[in-house]
Design a protein around this motif. Sequence first.
Motif, short mmCIF file in Angstrom:
data_model
loop_
_atom_site.label_atom_id
_atom_site.label_comp_id
_atom_site.label_asym_id
_atom_site.label_seq_id
_atom_site.Cartn_x
_atom_site.Cartn_y
_atom_site.Cartn_z
N VAL A 1 -11.42 25.09 -3.24
CA VAL A 1 -10.65 25.68 -2.61
C VAL A 1 -9.93 26.92 -1.98
N SER A 2 -10.38 27.89 -3.72
CA SER A 2 -10.13 29.05 -3.72
C SER A 2 -11.17 30.16 -2.66
N ARG A 3 -12.52 29.54 -2.46
CA ARG A 3 -12.92 30.39 -1.29
C ARG A 3 -12.46 30.11 0.14
N ALA A 4 -11.82 29.01 -0.04
CA ALA A 4 -11.97 28.31 1.61
C ALA A 4 -10.33 29.54 1.51
N ALA A 5 -9.82 28.90 0.85
CA ALA A 5 -8.26 29.98 1.13
C ALA A 5 -8.66 31.52 1.43
N LEU A 6 -9.60 32.24 0.86
CA LEU A 6 -9.54 33.31 1.51
C LEU A 6 -10.16 33.65 2.67
N ARG A 7 -11.51 32.47 3.42
CA ARG A 7 -11.70 32.50 4.52
C ARG A 7 -10.42 32.34 5.88
N LEU A 8 -9.48 31.20 5.23
CA LEU A 8 -9.29 31.17 5.79
C LEU A 8 -7.25 32.17 6.03
N HIS A 9 -7.39 33.42 4.64
CA HIS A 9 -5.82 33.68 4.96
C HIS A 9 -4.50 33.39 4.47
N VAL A 10 -5.05 32.28 3.29
CA VAL A 10 -3.95 31.36 3.27
C VAL A 10 -3.75 31.11 1.80
N SER A 11 -2.39 31.03 0.96
CA SER A 11 -2.11 30.69 -0.39
C SER A 11 -3.03 29.37 -0.84
N GLN A 12 -3.81 29.38 -1.75
CA GLN A 12 -4.60 28.57 -2.41
C GLN A 12 -3.44 26.77 -2.91
N PRO A 13 -2.34 26.53 -3.27
CA PRO A 13 -1.60 26.01 -3.32
C PRO A 13 -1.35 25.49 -1.88
N ALA A 14 -0.83 26.29 -0.89
CA ALA A 14 -0.87 25.94 0.64
C ALA A 14 -1.93 25.46 1.41
N GLU B 1 -2.35 17.67 12.55
CA GLU B 1 -2.58 19.08 13.61
C GLU B 1 -3.75 20.26 13.87
N LEU B 2 -4.22 20.78 15.07
CA LEU B 2 -5.74 20.97 14.93
C LEU B 2 -5.81 21.78 12.62
N ARG B 3 -4.41 22.42 13.06
CA ARG B 3 -4.67 23.35 11.52
C ARG B 3 -5.12 22.44 10.51
N HIS B 4 -4.43 21.06 10.40
CA HIS B 4 -5.04 20.11 9.43
C HIS B 4 -6.69 19.69 9.32
N LEU B 5 -7.30 20.05 10.47
CA LEU B 5 -8.51 19.45 11.13
C LEU B 5 -9.09 21.38 10.24
N ARG B 6 -9.06 21.78 11.23
CA ARG B 6 -9.65 23.30 10.25
C ARG B 6 -8.65 23.45 9.21
N TYR B 7 -8.69 23.41 8.27
CA TYR B 7 -8.55 23.37 7.41
C TYR B 7 -9.02 22.69 5.77
N PHE B 8 -9.43 21.51 6.53
CA PHE B 8 -10.43 20.14 6.07
C PHE B 8 -12.04 21.75 5.90
N VAL B 9 -12.14 21.37 7.52
CA VAL B 9 -13.79 22.59 7.19
C VAL B 9 -13.54 23.01 6.54
N ALA B 10 -12.85 24.41 6.22
CA ALA B 10 -13.01 25.18 5.84
C ALA B 10 -13.47 24.79 3.82
N VAL B 11 -12.98 23.66 3.62
CA VAL B 11 -12.77 23.10 2.51
C VAL B 11 -13.68 22.94 2.02
N ALA B 12 -14.41 21.80 3.29
CA ALA B 12 -15.68 21.01 3.00
C ALA B 12 -16.76 21.97 3.30
N GLU B 13 -16.56 22.69 3.91
CA GLU B 13 -18.35 24.14 3.98
C GLU B 13 -17.85 25.22 2.71
N GLU B 14 -17.07 25.30 1.79
CA GLU B 14 -17.07 25.94 1.04
C GLU B 14 -17.13 25.41 -0.15
N GLU B 15 -16.94 24.42 -0.24
CA GLU B 15 -16.95 22.92 -1.01
C GLU B 15 -15.90 23.92 -2.22
#
Length: 297
Positions: free
Chosen positions: A18-31, A2-16
Amino acid sequence: MELRHLRYFVAVAEEENVSRAALRLHVSQPALSRQVRDLEDELGFALLHRSAKSVRLTDAGRTFLGESRAVLKRADDAVAAAMAVATGRTGELHIGYAPTPTSRLLPPALRAFQAETPEVRVKLHDLSTEEMVRALRERTVHLALLVKPGRALLRGLKFVSILTDPVRIAVPPGHPWARLRKVPFERLLSEPLVVYSRKDFPEYHEFLDGLFAQHKRTPVVASEHESGASLVAAVEAGYGLALASRSLACSIGARLKLIPVAPEPEPLVIGAAWLAEGLPPVGERFLRCAKDAAKAV
């Protein structure tokens, strides 16, 4: 996928991270970690090299990042384009109109509409009343600006009044009545009249017949015409006089004189018609502009 999978992956890749990406996306790190691993499982190859404090892209992940950004941008563009159409800010609007009755209304309405929605392409269709009603039912125009038709023609349509237009008698400049301030209606009862075609403009003939019926007479019709231009030419040529709206003055210059009639007939009602099922958003925007323009006419 789904598109959300792509958005999550792009955020993690750009932030390098997972914790920063989770904050950016407003989701929990484990999720977030689970969603990215689900994506990798579905693809069948790793996108990220993971360490305790950071992540970095694999070669496949680097390629997938570029493609994911392109897909997300295309999806965002698709939403924006559809939203613009849904809110009437872009697209195409087809308007049927009667040139003479709408000559005071249409230009300011179009100016206001184009200023508000410059991305909308407006296409104007110069049509008779019958042609406009048919075009509405055939969906070749979205909206029609016209003199209010009779009840039969309005079946299946909605009509809203926008402005009224006083009725005048059109005479050549050299006609004996040209210097009068008003013409008593009784003097018209036996006068040959140049009129619009009954087939194309039935509402005009309903108005005319009703006007003469008040005096238990019928109009003396010298000739019928399919357009305002030919009607004006016929009056100029001396075929007869014409009962027409005051808006005719916008197109005749000094060719004819428009004299008030006494007593003053009911004015013509100019308005907009569309299919009863509703106007598209772009049509609603134009209708609002037309109503606003009418206040200054």
